[in-house]
Motif scaffolding. Structure first.
Motif, PDB file in Angstrom:
ATOM      1  N   LYS A  11       8.703 -30.152   0.784  1.00 12.98           N
ATOM      2  CA  LYS A  11       9.884 -29.376   1.145  1.00 12.98           C
ATOM      3  C   LYS A  11       9.907 -28.086   0.315  1.00 12.98           C
ATOM      4  CE  LYS A  11      14.773 -30.369   2.030  1.00 12.98           C
ATOM      5  NZ  LYS A  11      15.049 -28.973   2.227  1.00 12.98           N
ATOM      6  N   GLY A  12      10.258 -26.993   0.960  1.00 14.26           N
ATOM      7  CA  GLY A  12      10.285 -25.704   0.268  1.00 14.26           C
ATOM      8  C   GLY A  12      11.560 -25.517  -0.541  1.00 14.26           C
ATOM      9  N   GLY A  13      11.430 -24.723  -1.599  1.00 13.77           N
ATOM     10  CA  GLY A  13      12.614 -24.280  -2.337  1.00 13.77           C
ATOM     11  C   GLY A  13      13.392 -25.342  -3.081  1.00 13.77           C
ATOM     12  N   VAL A  14      12.717 -26.405  -3.507  1.00 11.51           N
ATOM     13  CA  VAL A  14      13.438 -27.479  -4.218  1.00 11.51           C
ATOM     14  C   VAL A  14      13.372 -27.336  -5.746  1.00 11.51           C
ATOM     15  CG1 VAL A  14      13.171 -29.168  -2.346  1.00 11.51           C
ATOM     16  CG2 VAL A  14      11.426 -29.020  -4.143  1.00 11.51           C
ATOM     17  N   GLY A  15      12.625 -26.320  -6.210  1.00 17.43           N
ATOM     18  CA  GLY A  15      12.558 -26.119  -7.660  1.00 17.43           C
ATOM     19  C   GLY A  15      11.228 -26.507  -8.286  1.00 17.43           C
ATOM     20  N   LYS A  16      10.165 -26.580  -7.479  1.00 18.80           N
ATOM     21  CA  LYS A  16       8.837 -26.918  -8.026  1.00 18.80           C
ATOM     22  C   LYS A  16       8.386 -25.873  -9.051  1.00 18.80           C
ATOM     23  CE  LYS A  16       7.030 -27.004  -3.832  1.00 18.80           C
ATOM     24  NZ  LYS A  16       8.250 -27.062  -2.999  1.00 18.80           N
ATOM     25  N   THR A  18      10.066 -23.402 -10.494  1.00 14.83           N
ATOM     26  CA  THR A  18      10.999 -23.279 -11.618  1.00 14.83           C
ATOM     27  C   THR A  18      10.716 -24.373 -12.641  1.00 14.83           C
ATOM     28  OG1 THR A  18      12.620 -22.364 -10.094  1.00 14.83           O
ATOM     29  CG2 THR A  18      13.464 -23.197 -12.195  1.00 14.83           C
ATOM     30  N   ASP A  40      -0.357 -22.058  -5.432  1.00 14.19           N
ATOM     31  CA  ASP A  40       0.418 -21.594  -4.276  1.00 14.19           C
ATOM     32  C   ASP A  40       0.111 -20.114  -4.026  1.00 14.19           C
ATOM     33  OD1 ASP A  40       2.352 -20.803  -2.445  1.00 14.19           O
ATOM     34  OD2 ASP A  40       3.951 -21.979  -3.390  1.00 14.19           O
ATOM     35  N   GLN A  42       1.787 -17.966  -2.757  1.00 19.03           N
ATOM     36  CA  GLN A  42       2.961 -17.126  -3.070  1.00 19.03           C
ATOM     37  C   GLN A  42       2.852 -16.537  -4.480  1.00 19.03           C
ATOM     38  OE1 GLN A  42       6.936 -18.750  -1.187  1.00 19.03           O
ATOM     39  NE2 GLN A  42       5.845 -20.529  -1.980  1.00 19.03           N
ATOM     40  N   PRO A 128       4.503 -25.639  -0.870  1.00 17.78           N
ATOM     41  CA  PRO A 128       5.380 -26.497  -0.067  1.00 17.78           C
ATOM     42  C   PRO A 128       4.732 -26.912   1.245  1.00 17.78           C
ATOM     43  CG  PRO A 128       6.056 -24.217   0.149  1.00 17.78           C
ATOM     44  CD  PRO A 128       4.906 -24.223  -0.821  1.00 17.78           C
ATOM     45  N   MET A 185      18.876 -28.319  -9.295  1.00 16.83           N
ATOM     46  CA  MET A 185      19.991 -27.536  -8.724  1.00 16.83           C
ATOM     47  C   MET A 185      21.211 -28.416  -8.503  1.00 16.83           C
ATOM     48  SD  MET A 185      17.985 -25.039  -6.082  1.00 16.83           S
ATOM     49  CE  MET A 185      16.256 -25.481  -6.083  1.00 16.83           C
ATOM     50  N   ARG A 215      22.427 -26.498 -11.380  1.00 17.82           N
ATOM     51  CA  ARG A 215      22.316 -25.172 -10.786  1.00 17.82           C
ATOM     52  C   ARG A 215      22.740 -24.170 -11.865  1.00 17.82           C
ATOM     53  NH1 ARG A 215      21.570 -23.046  -5.987  1.00 17.82           N
ATOM     54  NH2 ARG A 215      21.512 -25.010  -4.836  1.00 17.82           N
ATOM     55  N   LEU A 219      18.277 -19.560 -14.572  1.00 15.78           N
ATOM     56  CA  LEU A 219      16.989 -20.069 -14.071  1.00 15.78           C
ATOM     57  C   LEU A 219      16.510 -19.240 -12.880  1.00 15.78           C
ATOM     58  CD1 LEU A 219      17.518 -23.939 -14.236  1.00 15.78           C
ATOM     59  CD2 LEU A 219      15.908 -22.598 -15.599  1.00 15.78           C
ATOM     60  N   ALA A 220      17.458 -18.750 -12.084  1.00 18.56           N
ATOM     61  CA  ALA A 220      17.100 -17.941 -10.914  1.00 18.56           C
ATOM     62  C   ALA A 220      16.771 -16.502 -11.311  1.00 18.56           C
ATOM     63  CB  ALA A 220      18.244 -17.974  -9.901  1.00 18.56           C
TER      64      ALA A 220
HETATM   65  N1  LIG Z   1      18.361 -25.098 -11.248  1.00 16.01           N
HETATM   66  C1  LIG Z   1      18.418 -23.961 -10.550  1.00 16.01           C
HETATM   67  N2  LIG Z   1      19.538 -23.219 -10.553  1.00 16.01           N
HETATM   68  C2  LIG Z   1      19.613 -22.068  -9.817  1.00 16.01           C
HETATM   69  N3  LIG Z   1      18.615 -21.596  -9.085  1.00 16.01           N
HETATM   70  C3  LIG Z   1      17.459 -22.284  -9.052  1.00 16.01           C
HETATM   71  C4  LIG Z   1      17.290 -23.501  -9.784  1.00 16.01           C
HETATM   72  N4  LIG Z   1      16.048 -23.976  -9.553  1.00 16.01           N
HETATM   73  C5  LIG Z   1      15.468 -23.093  -8.722  1.00 16.01           C
HETATM   74  N5  LIG Z   1      16.295 -22.077  -8.403  1.00 16.01           N
HETATM   75  C6  LIG Z   1      16.039 -20.953  -7.491  1.00 16.01           C
HETATM   76  O1  LIG Z   1      15.857 -21.502  -6.199  1.00 16.01           O
HETATM   77  C7  LIG Z   1      14.775 -20.862  -5.517  1.00 16.01           C
HETATM   78  C8  LIG Z   1      13.690 -21.891  -5.209  1.00 16.01           C
HETATM   79  O2  LIG Z   1      13.165 -22.403  -6.439  1.00 16.01           O
HETATM   80  P1  LIG Z   1      11.604 -22.568  -6.658  1.00 16.01           P
HETATM   81  O3  LIG Z   1      10.873 -21.335  -6.293  1.00 16.01           O
HETATM   82  O4  LIG Z   1      11.416 -23.107  -8.018  1.00 16.01           O
HETATM   83  O5  LIG Z   1      11.326 -23.704  -5.600  1.00 16.01           O
HETATM   84  P2  LIG Z   1       9.909 -24.170  -5.034  1.00 16.01           P
HETATM   85  O6  LIG Z   1      10.063 -25.606  -4.676  1.00 16.01           O
HETATM   86  O7  LIG Z   1       8.820 -23.807  -5.953  1.00 16.01           O
HETATM   87  O8  LIG Z   1       9.804 -23.273  -3.719  1.00 16.01           O
HETATM   88  P3  LIG Z   1       8.507 -23.177  -2.748  1.00 16.01           P
HETATM   89  O9  LIG Z   1       8.547 -24.433  -1.972  1.00 16.01           O
HETATM   90  O10 LIG Z   1       8.743 -21.946  -1.929  1.00 16.01           O
HETATM   91  O11 LIG Z   1       7.303 -23.075  -3.628  1.00 16.01           O
HETATM   92  C9  LIG Z   1      14.307 -19.764  -6.442  1.00 16.01           C
HETATM   93  O12 LIG Z   1      14.945 -18.574  -6.082  1.00 16.01           O
HETATM   94  C10 LIG Z   1      14.761 -20.224  -7.825  1.00 16.01           C
HETATM   95  O13 LIG Z   1      14.987 -19.152  -8.706  1.00 16.01           O
END
Ligand SMILES: Nc1ncnc2c1ncn2[C@@H]1O[C@H](COP(=O)(O)OP(=O)(O)OP(=O)(O)O)[C@@H](O)[C@H]1O
Ligand SMILES: [Mg+2]
Length: 257
Positions: A11-16, A18, A40, A42, A128, A185, A215, A219-220
């Motif tokens: 799943k995309g954007g879950v915080g991997k 970060t 990645d 990206q 992702p 988050m 959240r 971190l963002a």
């Molecule tokens: N705990 C948090 N609080 C606020 N924002 C966060 C937090 N964790 C991640 N984010 C923000 O959410 C977005 C997605 O986070 P991140 O890039 O870490 O996810 P990802 O799983 O690596 O995404 P992808 O699947 O695209 O690789 C980013 O903009 C990041 O800055």
């Protein structure tokens, strides 16, 4: 002993990413020799580590294709105080090019063997998708860190991932385990998040890290400054949460020994 952990969730954007950047910085702050591998196209982990992805002569792409030694593409994250195997858009082509290559699923694993003894921890930031890049990450790892947001479809996505883990165990990496599930988050005022979190603990028990990542705006923001939150704002809730996660991981490891 080097601990090799892939950070994954299709799943995309879950915080991997970060988690990759901030956990690497937190382990380094705890004086563990740490390597972060960006897997990645990206290149977010690369940028978030303060390394300009557009200026790189070589990346993990050349390593996977056997054109460069892994030690020769390794760079330092000055801000994070860890080493980095960087990535950029070049990696998008690897998926197709790897298909032609022998032992295509274990290219990363084989490369990491050359430098693993330099580190206590190697973290792999997966894309992702359940593609050949992710398979390389899963084949190279001893265990997985699975970041997830506590929302409605989270558990459904998890069952796909559990299937993939079973397949990888069968074919490539019989010893692969789940190191931990990480709630990211997290908003404790959200009732649905509380419910999903409770279900997660019910299903996975002690595999769920006790540390929860809230959240947190720092971190963002930190990645746009090319630094982990720890460097950007040491006393932010986000930086402290990832330090706590590193502490929990190290304590768990100590309890096992
Ligand atoms: N705990 C948090 N609080 C606020 N924002 C966060 C937090 N964790 C991640 N984010 C923000 O959410 C977005 C997605 O986070 P991140 O890039 O870490 O996810 P990802 O799983 O690596 O995404 P992808 O699947 O695209 O690789 C980013 O903009 C990041 O800055
Ligand atoms: Mg990412």
């Amino acid at each position: 002993m080097t601990r090799i952990l892939a950070i994954t969730n299709q799943k995309g954007g879950v915080g991997k990413t970060t988690t990759g950047v901030n956990l690497a910085a937190s382990l380094a702050a705890a004086r563990r020799r740490t390597l972060l591998v960006d897997l990645d196209p990206q290149g977010n982990a690369t940028m978030g580590s303060g390394v300009e992805k557009r200026n790189l002569a070589a990346t993990v792409y050349q390593v996977l294709l056997g054109e460069k030694r892994i030690a020769d593409v390794r760079v330092r994250s000055e801000q994070g105080e860890y080493d980095l195997i960087p990535a950029n858009r070049d990696l998008a082509g690897a998926e197709v090019e790897l298909v032609e290559i022998e032992r295509r699923e274990t290219r990363l694993k084989d490369a990491l063997e050359e430098i693993a003894s330099d580190y206590d921890f190697i973290l792999i930031d997966c894309p992702p998708a359940l593609n050949l890049l992710t398979v390389n990450g899963l084949a190279a790892a001893q265990a997985l860190i699975i970041p997830m947001q506590c929302e409605y479809y989270a558990l459904e996505g998890l069952s796909d991932l559990v299937q993939t883990i079973k397949q990888v165990r069968g074919h490539l990496n019989p010893a692969l385990e789940i190191e931990g599930l990480l709630r990211t988050m997290y908003d404790p005022r959200n009732t649905l998040a509380q419910q999903v979190s409770a279900q997660l603990v019910e299903h996975f028990g002690a595999k769920v890290y006790r540390t929860v990542i809230p959240r947190n705006i720092r971190l963002a923001e930190a990645p746009s400054h090319g630094m982990p939150a720890l460097k950007f704002e040491r006393h932010s809730k986000g930086a402290e949460a990832y330090l706590a996660l590193a502490g929990e991981m190290l304590n768990r490891a100590a309890a096992v020994q």
